[in-house]
Design an enzyme around this catalytic site. Structure first.
Site, PDB file in Angstrom:
ATOM      1  CD  GLU A 142      11.025  13.226  10.345  1.00 46.79           C
ATOM      2  OE1 GLU A 142       9.865  12.885  10.631  1.00 46.79           O
ATOM      3  OE2 GLU A 142      11.825  12.487   9.739  1.00 46.79           O
ATOM      4  CE  LYS A 181      -1.640   3.030   2.598  1.00 44.10           C
ATOM      5  NZ  LYS A 181      -1.732   4.309   1.889  1.00 44.10           N
ATOM      6  CB  CYS A 203      13.756   9.156   6.909  1.00 44.75           C
ATOM      7  SG  CYS A 203      14.634   8.156   5.701  1.00 44.75           S
ATOM      8  CB  THR A 236       7.899   8.326  14.983  1.00 47.09           C
ATOM      9  OG1 THR A 236       9.214   8.321  14.415  1.00 47.09           O
ATOM     10  CG2 THR A 236       7.936   7.674  16.343  1.00 47.09           C
ATOM     11  CD  GLU A 291      14.007   0.848   8.240  1.00 42.98           C
ATOM     12  OE1 GLU A 291      14.652   1.809   8.689  1.00 42.98           O
ATOM     13  OE2 GLU A 291      14.362  -0.328   8.382  1.00 42.98           O
TER      14      GLU A 291
HETATM   15  P1  NAD Z   1       2.860   8.723   7.276  1.00 37.46           P
HETATM   16  O1  NAD Z   1       3.264   7.966   8.491  1.00 37.46           O
HETATM   17  O2  NAD Z   1       1.855   9.793   7.406  1.00 37.46           O
HETATM   18  O3  NAD Z   1       2.268   7.722   6.172  1.00 37.46           O
HETATM   19  C1  NAD Z   1       3.008   6.596   5.752  1.00 37.46           C
HETATM   20  C2  NAD Z   1       2.052   5.560   5.191  1.00 37.46           C
HETATM   21  O4  NAD Z   1       1.214   5.075   6.243  1.00 37.46           O
HETATM   22  C3  NAD Z   1       1.112   6.084   4.107  1.00 37.46           C
HETATM   23  O5  NAD Z   1       1.001   5.092   3.112  1.00 37.46           O
HETATM   24  C4  NAD Z   1      -0.195   6.262   4.852  1.00 37.46           C
HETATM   25  O6  NAD Z   1      -1.342   6.160   4.034  1.00 37.46           O
HETATM   26  C5  NAD Z   1      -0.143   5.101   5.824  1.00 37.46           C
HETATM   27  N1  NAD Z   1      -0.981   5.232   7.020  1.00 37.46           N
HETATM   28  C6  NAD Z   1      -1.511   6.360   7.574  1.00 37.46           C
HETATM   29  N2  NAD Z   1      -2.207   6.045   8.693  1.00 37.46           N
HETATM   30  C7  NAD Z   1      -2.109   4.704   8.856  1.00 37.46           C
HETATM   31  C8  NAD Z   1      -2.568   3.796   9.847  1.00 37.46           C
HETATM   32  N3  NAD Z   1      -3.280   4.177  10.904  1.00 37.46           N
HETATM   33  N4  NAD Z   1      -2.238   2.485   9.712  1.00 37.46           N
HETATM   34  C9  NAD Z   1      -1.483   2.061   8.673  1.00 37.46           C
HETATM   35  N5  NAD Z   1      -1.026   2.870   7.704  1.00 37.46           N
HETATM   36  C10 NAD Z   1      -1.328   4.188   7.794  1.00 37.46           C
HETATM   37  O7  NAD Z   1       4.234   9.238   6.655  1.00 37.46           O
HETATM   38  P2  NAD Z   1       4.454  10.178   5.403  1.00 37.46           P
HETATM   39  O8  NAD Z   1       3.965  11.536   5.770  1.00 37.46           O
HETATM   40  O9  NAD Z   1       3.928   9.510   4.181  1.00 37.46           O
HETATM   41  O10 NAD Z   1       6.049  10.172   5.294  1.00 37.46           O
HETATM   42  C11 NAD Z   1       6.859  10.986   6.050  1.00 37.46           C
HETATM   43  C12 NAD Z   1       7.438  10.241   7.232  1.00 37.46           C
HETATM   44  O11 NAD Z   1       8.093   9.049   6.811  1.00 37.46           O
HETATM   45  C13 NAD Z   1       8.508  11.043   7.965  1.00 37.46           C
HETATM   46  O12 NAD Z   1       8.333  10.953   9.359  1.00 37.46           O
HETATM   47  C14 NAD Z   1       9.807  10.352   7.562  1.00 37.46           C
HETATM   48  O13 NAD Z   1      10.854  10.514   8.450  1.00 37.46           O
HETATM   49  C15 NAD Z   1       9.374   8.947   7.418  1.00 37.46           C
HETATM   50  N6  NAD Z   1      10.301   8.212   6.549  1.00 37.46           N
HETATM   51  C16 NAD Z   1      11.169   7.309   7.109  1.00 37.46           C
HETATM   52  C17 NAD Z   1      12.095   6.630   6.318  1.00 37.46           C
HETATM   53  C18 NAD Z   1      13.043   5.622   6.905  1.00 37.46           C
HETATM   54  O14 NAD Z   1      13.486   4.767   6.171  1.00 37.46           O
HETATM   55  N7  NAD Z   1      13.369   5.662   8.173  1.00 37.46           N
HETATM   56  C19 NAD Z   1      12.123   6.871   4.956  1.00 37.46           C
HETATM   57  C20 NAD Z   1      11.235   7.795   4.421  1.00 37.46           C
HETATM   58  C21 NAD Z   1      10.314   8.447   5.235  1.00 37.46           C
END
Ligand code: NAD
Length: 499
Positions: A389, A183, A291, A237, A257
């Site tokens: 962040e 997804k 990230c 997170t 991650e």
């Molecule tokens: P997000 O957590 O808002 O969303 C990530 C994914 O989770 C999306 O596909 C979203 O639809 C889904 N999601 C949302 N609510 C959910 C739930 N309750 N249950 C399951 N899935 C759900 O993150 P974002 O805004 O898309 O991305 C930015 C974040 O990602 C930043 O915090 C960044 O640091 C992190 N990130 C981490 C890494 C790493 O490898 N450590 C890499 C890239 C991004």
């Protein structure tokens, strides 16, 4: 150069059990290019029934052995075919990625090339997912530690590196014999769905890879689903904790991650030209929506004033603008919500006493949303800009006097994803690397990644490691098989009936 006039919205379908799933407009949501304000894609909000069908398809495809039962060499050949197709369709993938995410096209091209490398590398693991044997348990025993694919993997990805991040997970899960339901983020699902087309074209059996789209609720249903064995999540997170809580209901394994607040630490005597360039790159790469963003600069007080002035001067020269222009280094901010967060946090920093040396405002453009490269000096560890962040092109500068203090500031956030250290002194480099609580430490470089090296975080930056041979552990179970040979000695109840 592709121009905004040539942008046509694409209508995407989902992939369930080898079938392309279409839907009427009423069930679709659209993505608007954050740089151009034009619609670039229309995607389906999956129903609960479709999520369930995708998981059932992955379950059946796993259980009947159509993929896990193939020799590793065959799975490897399939994965290499996907890699080659990624290379063939590179320009199309890069364009979709740039339009949906707002990242510069030149960078997107680099990410597509890196994606192909991930699939090629993961293919090599298909022939290396073996366990152990124990030949010293006594002459009548042989012990085997079998590595078996863990089963159905649920993969949830964020919007900042959509194709790259799904490729840090999917080919590795497939290499060891797992099946998957993916997804992608609702903001940038295009390249993941195109990847689904390539997986089909490469001849992977139906049901092995399923791709469903939608908002958080779809991810939540996937995380709770009893037929999913492993959840592999990249994102914030906050959501990572929700995925872990949902997965706990059926005791799924979880790999997370998450976010970071990564420092680059600069000591006197370092190659300062290189460090200045890497600090500017580290914080502005992907608009800081990364990230691994080097969002904190920790600089020794003896060199700080001059070093920070050089960083500001270089950051001022960075080209911000249309992601489709080859010269652009910093593109558009992915969403209004993200822009609001950046503006709020920079405001908090200034109110708390940080000094704005550069930027600190949105750029005036006729379309899209862009934020100026921003440098905040005089930041102290108690300010929110020191440990939150921001996920934007914003550098927080903190000064230190000793290695101890640099380590202490480094470790003062809840995160622990990565860190960089700039020094020519090997003792300083090794001691800093050892004492830093982070999954990756770069010495005299920053954000250089390789498929061979594990990636992941300490603390609230995540759980588990992806990439490298450690990915085999993430997607396999270990089974002990104890083989007894020869007659049974010391029977519990002797054959003659005497006790
Ligand atoms: P997000 O957590 O808002 O969303 C990530 C994914 O989770 C999306 O596909 C979203 O639809 C889904 N999601 C949302 N609510 C959910 C739930 N309750 N249950 C399951 N899935 C759900 O993150 P974002 O805004 O898309 O991305 C930015 C974040 O990602 C930043 O915090 C960044 O640091 C992190 N990130 C981490 C890494 C790493 O490898 N450590 C890499 C890239 C991004």
């Amino acid at each position: 150069m592709t121009t905004v006039e040539s942008i046509q919205p694409r209508r995407y379908s989902m992939l369930i059990d080898g079938e392309r799933i279409d839907a009427e407009d009423a069930r679709r949501f659209t993505r608007t290019s954050p740089a151009h304000d034009v619609v670039v894609g229309a995607f389906i909000e999956a129903t609960t029934d479709e999520v369930d069908r995708a998981v059932q398809a992955a379950r059946t495809a796993f259980d009947d052995g159509r993929w896990s039962g193939l020799p590793g060499t065959t799975r490897a050949r399939h994965l290499r075919r996907v890699a080659a197709l990624v290379e063939e369709r590179a320009e199309e993938l890069a364009r979709v990625e740039a339009l949906e995410s707002g990242k510069p096209i030149s960078q997107a091209r680099g990410e597509v090339a890196a994606t192909a490398e991930l699939w090629y590398y993961a293919a090599t693991l298909a022939q290396h997912a073996y366990g152990d044997s124990h030949n010293a348990l006594g002459s009548e025993y042989l012990g085997l530690a079998l590595r078996e694919p863990a089963g159905v993997v649920g993969i949830i990805t964020p919007w900042n590196f959509p194709l790259l991040i799904v490729s840090q997970k999917l080919p590795f899960a497939l290499a060891v014999g797992c099946t998957a339901v993916v997804k992608p983020s609702q903001l940038t699902p295009g390249t993941t769905l195109l990847l689904g087309e390539l997986v089909t074209a490469a001849g992977l059996p139906d049901g092995v890879v399923n791709i469903i789209t939608g908002k958080g609720g779809v991810g939540s249903q996937l995380s709770e689903h009893p037929l999913v064995d492993v959840m592999s999540f990249t994102g914030s997170t906050e959501v990572g904790k929700k995925v872990m809580a949902a997965a706990a209901q059926t005791l799924k394994r979880v790999e997370l991650e998450l976010g970071g607040k990564n420092p680059q630490v600069v000591f006197p005597g370092a190659d300062l030209d290189a460090a200045v360039d890497a600090v500017v790159f580290g914080v502005l790469f992907n608009q800081g929506e990364c990230c691994n963003s080097g969002s904190r600069l920790l600089v020794h007080r003896d060199i700080a004033d001059d070093f920070v002035a050089r960083v500001v001067e270089k950051a001022r020269r960075v080209v911000v603008g249309d992601p489709l222009d080859d010269r652009t280094k910093v593109g558009a901010i992915a969403s209004q919500e993200q822009l609001d967060t950046i503006e709020r946090l920079v405001g908090e920093g200034v109110t708390a006493g940080a000094e704005l040396l550069l930027g600190g405002h949105r750029l005036p453009t006729s379309a899209g949303r862009f934020y100026a490269p921003t440098v905040l000096d005089g930041v102290t560890p108690d300010m929110s800009v020191a440990d939150t962040e921001i996920f934007g092109p914003v550098l927080s500068v903190l000064r230190f006097d000793s290695l101890d203090e640099a380590v202490s500031i480094t470790n003062s956030t809840p995160y622990g994803l990565s860190a960089g250290v700039w020094t020519r002194d090997v003792d300083t480099a090794v001691e800093y690397a050892r004492r830093t609580r982070a999954g990756t430490v770069w010495v005299n470089c920053f954000m250089d990644g390789f498929p061979e090296l594990s990636f992941g975080g300490y603390g609230e930056s995540g759980l588990g490691r992806e990439l490298g041979r450690h990915a085999i552990e993430a997607f396999t179970e270990l089974k002990s098989v104890v083989v007894h040979t020869g007659p049974r000695r010391n029977p519990w109840i002797p054959a003659d009936g005497a006790n």
